[in-house]
Design a protein around this motif. Sequence first.
Motif, PDB file in Angstrom:
ATOM      1  N   LEU A  80       0.873  -1.414  -0.242  1.00 49.63           N
ATOM      2  CA  LEU A  80       0.395  -0.023   0.306  1.00 49.63           C
ATOM      3  C   LEU A  80       0.546   1.246   0.050  1.00 49.63           C
ATOM      4  O   LEU A  80       1.394   1.758   1.272  1.00 49.63           O
ATOM      5  CB  LEU A  80      -0.937   0.014   1.089  1.00 49.63           C
ATOM      6  N   ARG A  81       1.361   1.646  -1.267  1.00 50.22           N
ATOM      7  CA  ARG A  81       2.260   3.005  -1.721  1.00 50.22           C
ATOM      8  C   ARG A  81       1.612   4.303  -0.926  1.00 50.22           C
ATOM      9  O   ARG A  81       0.542   4.590  -1.350  1.00 50.22           O
ATOM     10  CB  ARG A  81       2.974   2.719  -2.676  1.00 50.22           C
ATOM     11  N   THR A  82       2.242   4.921  -0.594  1.00 47.70           N
ATOM     12  CA  THR A  82       2.109   6.403  -0.447  1.00 47.70           C
ATOM     13  C   THR A  82       2.998   7.170  -1.722  1.00 47.70           C
ATOM     14  O   THR A  82       2.225   8.319  -2.069  1.00 47.70           O
ATOM     15  CB  THR A  82       2.604   7.459   0.607  1.00 47.70           C
ATOM     16  N   HIS A  83       4.486   6.244  -2.090  1.00 46.45           N
ATOM     17  CA  HIS A  83       5.598   7.250  -2.451  1.00 46.45           C
ATOM     18  C   HIS A  83       6.122   6.336  -3.082  1.00 46.45           C
ATOM     19  O   HIS A  83       6.152   5.080  -3.090  1.00 46.45           O
ATOM     20  CB  HIS A  83       6.144   8.234  -2.107  1.00 46.45           C
ATOM     21  N   GLU A  84       6.283   6.622  -4.768  1.00 49.69           N
ATOM     22  CA  GLU A  84       7.009   5.239  -5.723  1.00 49.69           C
ATOM     23  C   GLU A  84       8.562   6.911  -6.329  1.00 49.69           C
ATOM     24  O   GLU A  84       7.200   7.739  -6.607  1.00 49.69           O
ATOM     25  CB  GLU A  84       5.989   4.670  -7.311  1.00 49.69           C
ATOM     26  N   TYR A  85       9.137   6.302  -6.441  1.00 51.05           N
ATOM     27  CA  TYR A  85      10.603   6.915  -6.454  1.00 51.05           C
ATOM     28  C   TYR A  85      11.075   6.259  -7.788  1.00 51.05           C
ATOM     29  O   TYR A  85      11.439   5.039  -8.110  1.00 51.05           O
ATOM     30  CB  TYR A  85      11.029   7.949  -5.689  1.00 51.05           C
ATOM     31  N   ARG A  86      11.421   6.601  -8.712  1.00 50.47           N
ATOM     32  CA  ARG A  86      12.960   6.506  -9.638  1.00 50.47           C
ATOM     33  C   ARG A  86      13.878   7.632  -8.737  1.00 50.47           C
ATOM     34  O   ARG A  86      13.889   8.052  -8.814  1.00 50.47           O
ATOM     35  CB  ARG A  86      13.080   6.822 -11.154  1.00 50.47           C
ATOM     36  N   VAL A  87      14.827   6.455  -8.149  1.00 51.59           N
ATOM     37  CA  VAL A  87      16.540   6.693  -7.502  1.00 51.59           C
ATOM     38  C   VAL A  87      17.359   6.375  -8.299  1.00 51.59           C
ATOM     39  O   VAL A  87      17.445   5.315  -8.840  1.00 51.59           O
ATOM     40  CB  VAL A  87      16.422   6.587  -6.472  1.00 51.59           C
ATOM     41  N   GLN A  88      18.333   7.851  -8.980  1.00 53.14           N
ATOM     42  CA  GLN A  88      18.860   7.473  -9.774  1.00 53.14           C
ATOM     43  C   GLN A  88      20.714   7.210  -8.743  1.00 53.14           C
ATOM     44  O   GLN A  88      20.839   8.317  -7.780  1.00 53.14           O
ATOM     45  CB  GLN A  88      19.483   8.613 -10.913  1.00 53.14           C
ATOM     46  N   VAL A  89      21.330   5.847  -9.227  1.00 53.60           N
ATOM     47  CA  VAL A  89      22.808   5.909  -8.759  1.00 53.60           C
ATOM     48  C   VAL A  89      23.922   5.724  -9.674  1.00 53.60           C
ATOM     49  O   VAL A  89      23.519   4.868 -10.612  1.00 53.60           O
ATOM     50  CB  VAL A  89      22.425   4.905  -7.776  1.00 53.60           C
ATOM     51  N   PHE A  90      24.691   6.495  -9.073  1.00 59.64           N
ATOM     52  CA  PHE A  90      26.262   6.743  -9.780  1.00 59.64           C
ATOM     53  C   PHE A  90      27.794   6.278  -8.531  1.00 59.64           C
ATOM     54  O   PHE A  90      27.576   7.021  -7.512  1.00 59.64           O
ATOM     55  CB  PHE A  90      26.072   7.507 -10.470  1.00 59.64           C
ATOM     56  N   ASN A  91      28.128   5.182  -8.391  1.00 63.68           N
ATOM     57  CA  ASN A  91      29.877   4.485  -8.274  1.00 63.68           C
ATOM     58  C   ASN A  91      28.777   4.924  -6.448  1.00 63.68           C
ATOM     59  O   ASN A  91      30.046   6.052  -5.723  1.00 63.68           O
ATOM     60  CB  ASN A  91      30.079   5.577  -8.035  1.00 63.68           C
ATOM     61  N   GLY A  92      27.513   4.588  -5.839  1.00 66.41           N
ATOM     62  CA  GLY A  92      27.557   4.720  -4.762  1.00 66.41           C
ATOM     63  C   GLY A  92      27.540   5.726  -4.141  1.00 66.41           C
ATOM     64  O   GLY A  92      26.629   6.193  -2.937  1.00 66.41           O
ATOM     65  N   ASN A  93      26.625   6.675  -4.760  1.00 62.42           N
ATOM     66  CA  ASN A  93      26.092   8.422  -4.070  1.00 62.42           C
ATOM     67  C   ASN A  93      24.801   8.082  -4.971  1.00 62.42           C
ATOM     68  O   ASN A  93      24.680   7.893  -5.829  1.00 62.42           O
ATOM     69  CB  ASN A  93      27.142   8.736  -4.974  1.00 62.42           C
ATOM     70  N   ILE A  94      23.650   8.622  -4.967  1.00 64.18           N
ATOM     71  CA  ILE A  94      23.012   9.475  -5.166  1.00 64.18           C
ATOM     72  C   ILE A  94      23.159  10.508  -5.985  1.00 64.18           C
ATOM     73  O   ILE A  94      23.395  11.789  -5.062  1.00 64.18           O
ATOM     74  CB  ILE A  94      21.218   9.595  -3.794  1.00 64.18           C
ATOM     75  N   ILE A  95      22.472  10.374  -7.553  1.00 66.57           N
ATOM     76  CA  ILE A  95      22.397  11.542  -7.740  1.00 66.57           C
ATOM     77  C   ILE A  95      21.215  12.034  -8.063  1.00 66.57           C
ATOM     78  O   ILE A  95      21.121  13.331  -9.498  1.00 66.57           O
ATOM     79  CB  ILE A  95      23.760  11.229  -9.366  1.00 66.57           C
ATOM     80  N   GLY A  96      20.331  11.065  -8.421  1.00 68.72           N
ATOM     81  CA  GLY A  96      18.873  12.268  -8.699  1.00 68.72           C
ATOM     82  C   GLY A  96      17.694  10.921  -7.881  1.00 68.72           C
ATOM     83  O   GLY A  96      17.854  10.011  -8.210  1.00 68.72           O
ATOM     84  N   ILE A  97      16.690  11.861  -7.441  1.00 71.75           N
ATOM     85  CA  ILE A  97      15.290  11.625  -7.346  1.00 71.75           C
ATOM     86  C   ILE A  97      14.131  12.005  -7.462  1.00 71.75           C
ATOM     87  O   ILE A  97      14.139  13.176  -8.412  1.00 71.75           O
ATOM     88  CB  ILE A  97      15.478  11.478  -5.582  1.00 71.75           C
ATOM     89  N   TYR A  98      13.623  11.439  -8.452  1.00 73.75           N
ATOM     90  CA  TYR A  98      11.703  11.326  -9.143  1.00 73.75           C
ATOM     91  C   TYR A  98      11.008  10.891  -8.264  1.00 73.75           C
ATOM     92  O   TYR A  98      11.511   9.975  -8.202  1.00 73.75           O
ATOM     93  CB  TYR A  98      12.066  11.440 -10.850  1.00 73.75           C
ATOM     94  N   GLU A  99      10.033  11.940  -7.828  1.00 74.90           N
ATOM     95  CA  GLU A  99       8.662  10.837  -7.552  1.00 74.90           C
ATOM     96  C   GLU A  99       7.741  10.300  -8.830  1.00 74.90           C
ATOM     97  O   GLU A  99       7.693  11.110  -9.957  1.00 74.90           O
ATOM     98  CB  GLU A  99       8.196  11.893  -6.874  1.00 74.90           C
ATOM     99  N   LYS A 100       7.674   9.287  -9.120  1.00 74.39           N
ATOM    100  CA  LYS A 100       6.618   8.954 -10.405  1.00 74.39           C
ATOM    101  C   LYS A 100       4.968   9.192  -9.509  1.00 74.39           C
ATOM    102  O   LYS A 100       4.022   9.255  -8.837  1.00 74.39           O
ATOM    103  CB  LYS A 100       6.240   7.792 -10.410  1.00 74.39           C
ATOM    104  N   MET A 101       4.521  10.179 -10.585  1.00 71.74           N
ATOM    105  CA  MET A 101       2.915  10.898  -9.627  1.00 71.74           C
ATOM    106  C   MET A 101       2.573   9.967 -11.102  1.00 71.74           C
ATOM    107  O   MET A 101       2.650  10.625 -12.228  1.00 71.74           O
ATOM    108  CB  MET A 101       3.100  11.893 -10.177  1.00 71.74           C
TER     109      MET A 101
END
Length: 248
Positions: free
Chosen positions: A139-160
Motif C-alpha cells: 500500500l504505497r504512499t509514494h513511488e520513486y525512481r532513484v538514480q545511483v552512480f558509484n555509490g552516490n545518489i545523483i537524482g530522485i524523481y517521484e512517480k506521479m
Amino acid sequence: MRLTIAYPQKGAATGFELFKALRDSGRFTWVKRTYRRDFDRNTDILLRWGDAQEYPLKAGAKELNVRQAVANASNKKVMMQILSQCETVREPKVVFLPNTISNEFKNKDGYFYVRGSNGAVRFDNRTQAGDIYVTKPVLRTHEYRVQVFNGNIIGIYEKMPEDNQQKLFKGYNCHFRKLDPAICSCKEAGQKMAIDAVKAIGLLSGGVDVIKDEYNRYFINEVNSAFGLNSINVVKFKDLFIQYIFGR
C-alpha cells in the motif's frame, strides 16, 4: 582513450543521448556505439547501457557496468533472488512460479502483482503459463525512481500517476517530478537501500524503483541498468562517467 557505448536497440533513445554527449566531450580519441555484434575490439573502455551481450574485448580493456551485472538486472527473476539475499534491502514479499499463491501474497480483494514471461508486470488475481513470479501489493504512499552512480545518489524523481485508479506506475500512466535528495520525502533510509540494491546487483550506475508505504517503510521494486536520459539531464551523467574514467 577509445570508448564504445553498447546498448540494446530497445533502449536506443537513452543510449544514443549518452553516446552523443560523450562523443562531443572531446575527451576521447573516438567514441563509437553498437547495439549489434559488430563490435570494434580496439576499444579501451566499454560502457554498457543496458546491454548484456558478449563482446570481444582486448586485454586490459575496462568495462563500466559489467556484463554479468547488466544480466542480473535484465533477468528480473535473478534480480529479485539477489535482492532477497541482501540483508539491507527490503523487497515486496515474493514467490517464484510455478508455486501455490497463498493468501499472504494477496490484497484484501485477492489481487497481486505478476511478472509475466515478456517481462511486463500486471495487477491480477490469477497466474498464466510462463509467469515468472508474484509479489504482494504494498500500500504505497509514494513511488520513486532513484538514480545511483558509484555509490552516490545523483537524482530522485517521484512517480506521479496520471490515473490514480490504475495500479501500475508505468511510463504510460505517470510523469516524473524531480526532487531534492537533501530534503525530499524519500529519506536517507530509502536512499541507502537504493545504493545497496545497485551494489548487490553489481552495477556502477542504476535506476532503482523505490516504494514508500503508509508506515514509512521502503521497498525496492526493481533495479534498472539504464535509466531515462534526455538532452537536458544527460550532461550530468556524461560528466560523471568522464570523471570516473579519468579521475581514478
